[in-house]
Scaffold this motif. Sequence first.
Motif, short mmCIF file in Angstrom:
data_model
loop_
_atom_site.label_atom_id
_atom_site.label_comp_id
_atom_site.label_asym_id
_atom_site.label_seq_id
_atom_site.Cartn_x
_atom_site.Cartn_y
_atom_site.Cartn_z
N ILE A 21 -3.23 -20.28 -8.95
CA ILE A 21 -2.26 -19.20 -8.73
C ILE A 21 -1.64 -18.87 -10.09
CG2 ILE A 21 -0.41 -20.83 -8.10
CD1 ILE A 21 0.55 -18.76 -6.04
N ARG A 47 -10.56 -19.60 8.65
CA ARG A 47 -10.48 -18.19 8.23
C ARG A 47 -11.77 -17.44 8.56
NH1 ARG A 47 -7.64 -18.45 2.20
NH2 ARG A 47 -5.61 -19.18 2.90
N THR A 89 -3.00 -19.97 -3.48
CA THR A 89 -3.36 -18.70 -4.12
C THR A 89 -2.24 -17.67 -3.92
OG1 THR A 89 -4.39 -17.81 -2.11
CG2 THR A 89 -5.79 -19.15 -3.57
N GLN A 90 -2.38 -16.55 -4.60
CA GLN A 90 -1.41 -15.46 -4.43
C GLN A 90 -1.43 -14.95 -3.00
OE1 GLN A 90 0.80 -14.27 -6.78
NE2 GLN A 90 1.66 -13.08 -5.09
N ARG A 91 -2.59 -14.96 -2.40
CA ARG A 91 -2.69 -14.54 -1.00
C ARG A 91 -1.84 -15.44 -0.10
NH1 ARG A 91 -8.34 -14.60 2.57
NH2 ARG A 91 -7.39 -14.31 4.59
N ASP A 92 -1.89 -16.75 -0.36
CA ASP A 92 -1.08 -17.69 0.42
C ASP A 92 0.41 -17.42 0.22
OD1 ASP A 92 -3.41 -19.02 1.21
OD2 ASP A 92 -3.34 -20.36 -0.51
N ARG A 93 0.79 -17.17 -1.02
CA ARG A 93 2.20 -16.89 -1.31
C ARG A 93 2.66 -15.62 -0.59
NH1 ARG A 93 5.31 -13.57 -5.75
NH2 ARG A 93 7.39 -14.26 -5.19
N ASP A 94 1.83 -14.58 -0.60
CA ASP A 94 2.17 -13.33 0.08
C ASP A 94 2.33 -13.55 1.58
OD1 ASP A 94 2.05 -12.05 -2.37
OD2 ASP A 94 0.05 -11.23 -2.04
N TYR A 95 1.46 -14.39 2.14
CA TYR A 95 1.53 -14.69 3.58
C TYR A 95 2.84 -15.39 3.93
CZ TYR A 95 0.55 -17.46 7.81
OH TYR A 95 0.63 -18.06 9.04
N GLU A 102 5.77 -12.98 3.62
CA GLU A 102 5.80 -12.03 4.74
C GLU A 102 6.41 -12.68 5.99
OE1 GLU A 102 2.79 -9.13 7.33
OE2 GLU A 102 1.99 -10.51 5.83
#
Length: 261
Positions: free
Chosen positions: A18, A166, A242-248, A251
Motif C-alpha cells: 500500500i 473474492r 491494499t488501497q482497495r482494502d483501505r477504501d472499503y 466506505e
Amino acid sequence: MRNNIPIFILCGGLGTRIKEETEFRPKPMVPIGENPILIHIMNSYAKYGFKRFVLCTGFKSEVIKDYFLRYSELNSDFSIDFNTNTKKILSIDHNLDWDVTLAYTGAETMTGGRIAIAAEKYLNGSEHFGVTYGDGLCDADLNEHFDYHLSHNKIGTVLGVNPPSRFGEIKLDQDTVVEFSEKPAFNEKWINGGFFFFKKEFLGYLSKDKDCVLEKNPLVNLAKDSQLNLFKHKGFWACMDTQRDRDYLTELLEKNEAPWI
C-alpha cells in the motif's frame, strides 16, 4: 484482570503493498476516517477491557511516537505562556485511559523478533499476553477469545477467520458443472486472523534475531507441539493490505456500517 494483559501490536513493517499511503508514514498510521487504523485496533481491545498496549515500532517509528506524544494536546484546549515558555492543558477532550508503551524494535526486524525484543522489556511479569498486527480489524468478542484461551490451557490461541472468497466457486463432477456460486459466503477453510493470545512460555519459541518470523518457525513449532488452539470467528474481518482494502474500510465507516466500532 484484562487491564494487566499487555497487547503487543506489530507496527514496524514497511507496508509495501500500500505504498501510496506508506511513503510518508507507517501503515498503522494510515487513516480510516478521522483516526489511524491503529486507533481503531486499540479501541477494539479497549472496549473489552484490554487497555495496556505495547507498540512494536520500526519503519518511521517517529511518526507513531509523535502522534501519541501530542495526542492529549491535539485533543484538548491548552494555553501557552510565551514569556516563560510554559504550557498548560486546560481541558482534556478525550476519554482514553490507556497505558501505551512505544518500543522501538528495529528498522528491519521481522514479526517474531519484534515481539521477543519488546516482551523482554515490557511483559512485566504477565502470565499471558496478546499479539496482533497493525492493519487488521474484526468484530470478534475478544473477551470470549481470551476466556477460550484460558479455559483450554494451551500456550497459544489464534483467531481463525474464513472471509468470503473474492472469486466464484465451481464444483465439478468430472467436467460437468454441478454447482456454481458467484461468491461463497462461508467455507470451512480457516485462515490466520492475526489476533493471538499466548502464555508467556511462547517466548521460548521466539528469538530476538531480526530474521525471526512469527508465522514461520514459532507458530509452526507451536502447532507441532499441539500447543496452538483455534478460536473460530465467523463474523466481520478485514486486513488493510491494499488501497482497495483501505477504501472499503473507509466506505463502511462513512456509511456508519463499520462492524468493529
